[in-house]
Motif scaffolding. Structure first.
Motif, PDB file in Angstrom:
ATOM      1  N   SER A  43       0.981  -1.127   0.049  1.00 16.16           N
ATOM      2  CA  SER A  43       0.224   0.065   0.001  1.00 16.16           C
ATOM      3  C   SER A  43       0.949   1.425  -0.080  1.00 16.16           C
ATOM      4  O   SER A  43       1.737   1.341   0.702  1.00 16.16           O
ATOM      5  N   CYS A  45      -0.156   4.058   1.068  1.00 13.39           N
ATOM      6  CA  CYS A  45      -0.851   4.835   1.999  1.00 13.39           C
ATOM      7  C   CYS A  45       0.200   4.895   3.274  1.00 13.39           C
ATOM      8  O   CYS A  45       0.060   5.761   4.016  1.00 13.39           O
ATOM      9  N   HIS A 142      -4.810   0.600  -1.174  1.00 11.45           N
ATOM     10  CA  HIS A 142      -5.149   1.035   0.179  1.00 11.45           C
ATOM     11  C   HIS A 142      -5.138  -0.264   0.847  1.00 11.45           C
ATOM     12  O   HIS A 142      -5.135  -1.391   0.512  1.00 11.45           O
ATOM     13  N   CYS A 146      -5.081   1.011   6.931  1.00 10.53           N
ATOM     14  CA  CYS A 146      -5.335   2.382   6.934  1.00 10.53           C
ATOM     15  C   CYS A 146      -6.893   2.460   7.033  1.00 10.53           C
ATOM     16  O   CYS A 146      -7.190   3.758   6.728  1.00 10.53           O
ATOM     17  N   ASN A 147      -7.677   1.515   7.025  1.00  8.70           N
ATOM     18  CA  ASN A 147      -9.008   1.713   6.952  1.00  8.70           C
ATOM     19  C   ASN A 147      -9.712   1.583   8.578  1.00  8.70           C
ATOM     20  O   ASN A 147     -11.106   1.331   8.620  1.00  8.70           O
ATOM     21  N   LYS A 187     -13.166   2.310   2.619  1.00  3.42           N
ATOM     22  CA  LYS A 187     -12.955   3.154   1.308  1.00  3.42           C
ATOM     23  C   LYS A 187     -13.842   2.047   0.296  1.00  3.42           C
ATOM     24  O   LYS A 187     -14.082   0.877   0.508  1.00  3.42           O
TER      25      LYS A 187
END
Length: 229
Positions: A43, A45, A142, A146-147, A187
């Motif tokens: 990722s 991110c 992603h 990160c979520n 996301k």
């Protein structure tokens, strides 16, 4: 064979090679995140990726040649992302829906340019590092981390990650991906499991170490042999 690189290492059955990338371990800490000093992820991110003309490379040779153009952290290593065949369709659909330029990912995953053989071979010397859950969103990949999904996944699924923030196996990553896809608070991506392959060999970059020409050819690491036959 991959551009003259000796290899008898095949991509595991049921997976495709998405592409190669270069990154270095990152420190990860914060609410809802596992604590690790050596996060490894595909990722963009959560980690800094080698990026000049893009972050993905079709071959190990291309990735290592790009490293010679500028300074790369000494901890950086070469990685490849493998995607289970049954999840390739969702990944490709998100790339096409975004309308972004992803020549490497498209070439490997839908067979344009490199063909099926190249998508099923790896450079020699790689080892499976672990699994993660990813989703494509208008350019970057992603990560499920990160979520804000980690704490919920620990409670709901009983999963855990290793020192690199990676899941232990395909089945676990599959369960996390299915669980994330069933939620409505992430996301808007199609989550899929992916395996990371690592080459634990220092990467030469600018300015790079001095390599003497008197050293026997056999003593050079594999990435030097393919860049300077």
């Amino acid at each position: 064979m991959i551009e003259g690189l000796p290899s008898d290492v095949d991509v595991p059955d049921g997976t495709l090679l998405a592409g190669y990338f270069v990154t270095a371990p990152e420190r990860l800490a914060g609410p809802g995140l596992p604590r690790t000093e050596r996060l490894i992820t595909a990722s963009e991110c959560l980690s800094d990726r080698l990026s000049r003309d893009g972050v993905w490379f079709s071959t190990a040779r291309e990735a290592l040649a790009a490293c010679l153009l500028f300074q790369v952290p000494v901890e950086a290593r070469l990685y490849a992302l493998l995607v289970p065949s049954e999840h390739v369709g969702g990944f490709l659909a998100d790339i096409r829906a975004a309308g972004t330029d992803e020549p490497v990912l498209l070439a490997h995953l839908d067979g344009r340019g490199v063909g099926e053989a190249a998508a099923r071979e790896l450079a020699e010397g790689g080892r499976e590092l672990g699994w993660e859950v990813l989703g494509y969103d208008y350019g970057p990949l992603h990560s499920w981390l990160c979520n804000n999904l980690y704490d919920d996944a620990v409670l709901s699924l009983g999963v855990g990650v290793d020192e690199h923030g990676l899941l232990p196996d395909r089945d676990t990553a599959q369960r996390v991906a299915a669980w994330a896809n069933a939620r409505g608070d992430t996301k808007p991506v199609t989550w899929f499991p992916g395996a990371l392959i690592e080459w634990d060999t220092p990467i030469e970059s600018r300015p790079g170490p001095v390599i003497t020409e008197t050293a026997p050819a056999a003593s050079r690491p594999w990435w030097r042999r393919i860049l300077q036959p």
